[in-house]
Motif scaffolding. Structure first.
Motif, PDB file in Angstrom:
ATOM      1  N   GLY A   1       0.832  -1.201   0.014  1.00  0.00           N
ATOM      2  CA  GLY A   1       0.087   0.029   0.177  1.00  0.00           C
ATOM      3  C   GLY A   1       0.921   1.252   0.063  1.00  0.00           C
ATOM      4  O   GLY A   1       0.348   2.358   0.443  1.00  0.00           O
ATOM      5  N   GLN A   2       1.960   0.993  -0.278  1.00  0.00           N
ATOM      6  CA  GLN A   2       2.825   2.391  -0.631  1.00  0.00           C
ATOM      7  C   GLN A   2       2.344   3.420  -1.752  1.00  0.00           C
ATOM      8  O   GLN A   2       1.664   2.939  -2.513  1.00  0.00           O
TER       9      GLN A   2
ATOM     10  N   ALA B   1      -7.532   9.773   2.625  1.00  0.00           N
ATOM     11  CA  ALA B   1      -7.171   9.867   3.827  1.00  0.00           C
ATOM     12  C   ALA B   1      -5.768  10.177   4.197  1.00  0.00           C
ATOM     13  O   ALA B   1      -5.122  10.684   5.033  1.00  0.00           O
ATOM     14  N   GLY B   2      -4.805   9.112   3.556  1.00  0.00           N
ATOM     15  CA  GLY B   2      -3.380   9.181   3.676  1.00  0.00           C
ATOM     16  C   GLY B   2      -2.792  10.280   3.173  1.00  0.00           C
ATOM     17  O   GLY B   2      -1.954  10.950   3.872  1.00  0.00           O
TER      18      GLY B   2
ATOM     19  N   ARG C   1      -7.967   3.795  12.394  1.00  0.00           N
ATOM     20  CA  ARG C   1      -7.772   2.593  12.791  1.00  0.00           C
ATOM     21  C   ARG C   1      -6.349   1.828  12.577  1.00  0.00           C
ATOM     22  O   ARG C   1      -5.880   1.192  13.166  1.00  0.00           O
ATOM     23  N   THR C   2      -6.127   2.158  11.316  1.00  0.00           N
ATOM     24  CA  THR C   2      -4.829   1.574  10.767  1.00  0.00           C
ATOM     25  C   THR C   2      -3.670   2.113  11.590  1.00  0.00           C
ATOM     26  O   THR C   2      -2.726   1.519  12.017  1.00  0.00           O
ATOM     27  N   GLU C   3      -3.865   3.488  11.813  1.00  0.00           N
ATOM     28  CA  GLU C   3      -2.751   4.437  12.509  1.00  0.00           C
ATOM     29  C   GLU C   3      -2.624   3.664  14.012  1.00  0.00           C
ATOM     30  O   GLU C   3      -1.379   3.194  14.676  1.00  0.00           O
TER      31      GLU C   3
ATOM     32  N   PRO D   1       1.690   4.183   7.780  1.00  0.00           N
ATOM     33  CA  PRO D   1       0.614   3.945   6.926  1.00  0.00           C
ATOM     34  C   PRO D   1       0.245   4.924   5.831  1.00  0.00           C
ATOM     35  O   PRO D   1       0.445   6.450   6.161  1.00  0.00           O
ATOM     36  N   ALA D   2      -0.065   4.666   4.787  1.00  0.00           N
ATOM     37  CA  ALA D   2      -0.498   5.686   3.544  1.00  0.00           C
ATOM     38  C   ALA D   2      -1.701   5.283   3.234  1.00  0.00           C
ATOM     39  O   ALA D   2      -2.454   6.218   2.561  1.00  0.00           O
ATOM     40  N   ALA D   3      -2.455   4.273   3.561  1.00  0.00           N
ATOM     41  CA  ALA D   3      -3.804   3.914   3.068  1.00  0.00           C
ATOM     42  C   ALA D   3      -4.358   2.842   4.269  1.00  0.00           C
ATOM     43  O   ALA D   3      -3.372   2.513   5.019  1.00  0.00           O
ATOM     44  N   ASN D   4      -5.285   2.381   4.201  1.00  0.00           N
ATOM     45  CA  ASN D   4      -5.905   1.307   5.139  1.00  0.00           C
ATOM     46  C   ASN D   4      -5.575   0.084   4.737  1.00  0.00           C
ATOM     47  O   ASN D   4      -6.406  -0.835   4.870  1.00  0.00           O
TER      48      ASN D   4
END
Length: 359
Positions: free
Chosen positions: A151-152, A185-186, A265-267, A286-289
């Motif tokens: 997810g980079q 969001a990222g 939530r990923t963070e 995190p760059a995305a979920n």
């Protein structure tokens, strides 16, 4: 006992969204159609599909968008058209592009275009990587986020440099936006700002959205009309698109509204994982979920741990898992959705401790 049976018995589930049975899905679709007076489209002509195409186009900042039965068809068609417009010059893609990894050499065997690899397979490519290619390019395909490497995404400045490079050299810039909604969001940017500077964008109607399948391809009105004609030529002219459109449209706004929550939530998950240094994650932030979780055990041992935690602790950690590059390592992709959002902080922390102990 099947994996589905085990998951139903678990109280803490990490990957993805809550699974619906076909009966539940079809019942929800029927109720939504009843409330909104939905009629079937006929070969793509109908009020519901037309309004949903316009909605997607407006969100992405493009004049037009068209439904396609699959992202695979949408993307090779977009790149084929770009190649035809530019004297059949090759297309540049990242080594982990979906077209290379998952599409059985369709771009070659069906004579869509010639493709070159750009950049390092473990990092997003840069404008400098594109400039290093000596050939004249018809198109560049860029996936946001890049699934096969956790997810980079390029930094915002690098993304702007890629856009500028393609514009300066007359290269069609296409986005594989299968998970574009997740990048907003990222990046902290609206999707239209992310998509600005691209010539075409594909988005999925099922991955993060949770529909039955299907895709949208956005671009100029002329480009979209030509793509629609090529979809027909390739067997994509199904008589009713309405099941796919309904399944996506009925939950589209809710899914997009939840994306910031999934990212937060990923963070939280990243912070919780700091207590277990043997468990490594990619990317580093995190760059995305979504992320890749790397384990210091081989695939078979990881599957045995998954079974043990599911049967004895009610915890389901992952679905598919892959062999790692190094011996006795493995990794799995984790998409953070409704399931992890529904789990309490305590449940997440406890599940990670159980995994660390088992490792």
């Amino acid at each position: 006992m099947t994996d589905a049976d085990l998951i139903r018995r678990c109280h803490t589930i990490f990957p993805g969204h809550r699974a619906r049975t076909p009966a539940d899905t079809f019942a929800a679709m029927a109720a939504w159609c009843e409330r909104h007076g939905v009629e079937h489209d006929v070969y793509g002509s109908g009020d519901l599909i037309a309004s949903f195409e316009k909605k997607i186009a407006a969100l992405l900042g493009f004049p037009a968008a068209v439904f396609c039965i699959s992202g695979t068809m949408a993307q090779v068609t977009a790149l084929r058209l770009a190649r035809m417009d530019r004297s059949n010059a090759p297309v540049a893609l990242h080594p982990t592009a979906h077209i290379f990894v998952h599409e059985r050499s369709n771009y070659q065997l069906l004579d869509h275009f010639d493709a070159l690899q750009a950049g390092d397979r473990h990092r997003p490519f840069t404008a400098a990587d594109l400039a290093a290619i000596p050939d004249r390019l018809a198109a560049v395909g860029l996936e946001l986020p890049m699934r096969e490497i956790g997810g980079q995404v390029p930094s915002w400045d690098e993304l702007e440099d890629i856009k500028a490079h393609c514009q300066a050299h007359g290269v069609h810039l296409h986005m594989d936006g299968a998970r574009l909604w997740e990048t907003a969001a990222g990046y902290g940017k609206p999707v239209a700002e992310i998509a600005a500077g691209f010539d075409s964008v594909y988005v999925s109607l099922y991955k993060g959205i949770g529909g039955l399948g299907g895709a949208m391809l956005a671009g100029s009105e002329d480009f979209v009309a030509r793509a629609a004609e090529w979809f027909r030529r390739q067997g994509g002219n199904v008589i009713h698109r309405s099941p796919y459109v309904v399944a996506a449209a009925m939950q589209f706004d809710e899914r997009l509204a939840a994306m910031p929550d999934y990212f937060r939530r990923t963070e939280f998950l990243y912070e919780a994982l700091r207590a277990h240094p043997a468990i490594r994650v990619n990317p580093a932030r995190p760059a995305a979920n979504m992320l890749h979780v790397h384990l210091p055990v081989g695939r078979e041992r990881a599957l045995a741990i998954r079974l043990e935690l599911a049967e004895h602790h009610g915890v389901w950690l992952f679905n598919r898992i892959n062999h790692g590059v190094l011996p006795d390592t493995s990794y799995f992709e984790l998409y953070v959705g409704d399931n992890l959002l529904a789990a309490s902080d305590e449940q997440v922390v406890k599940a990670l401790a159980l995994l660390a102990d088992a490792l």
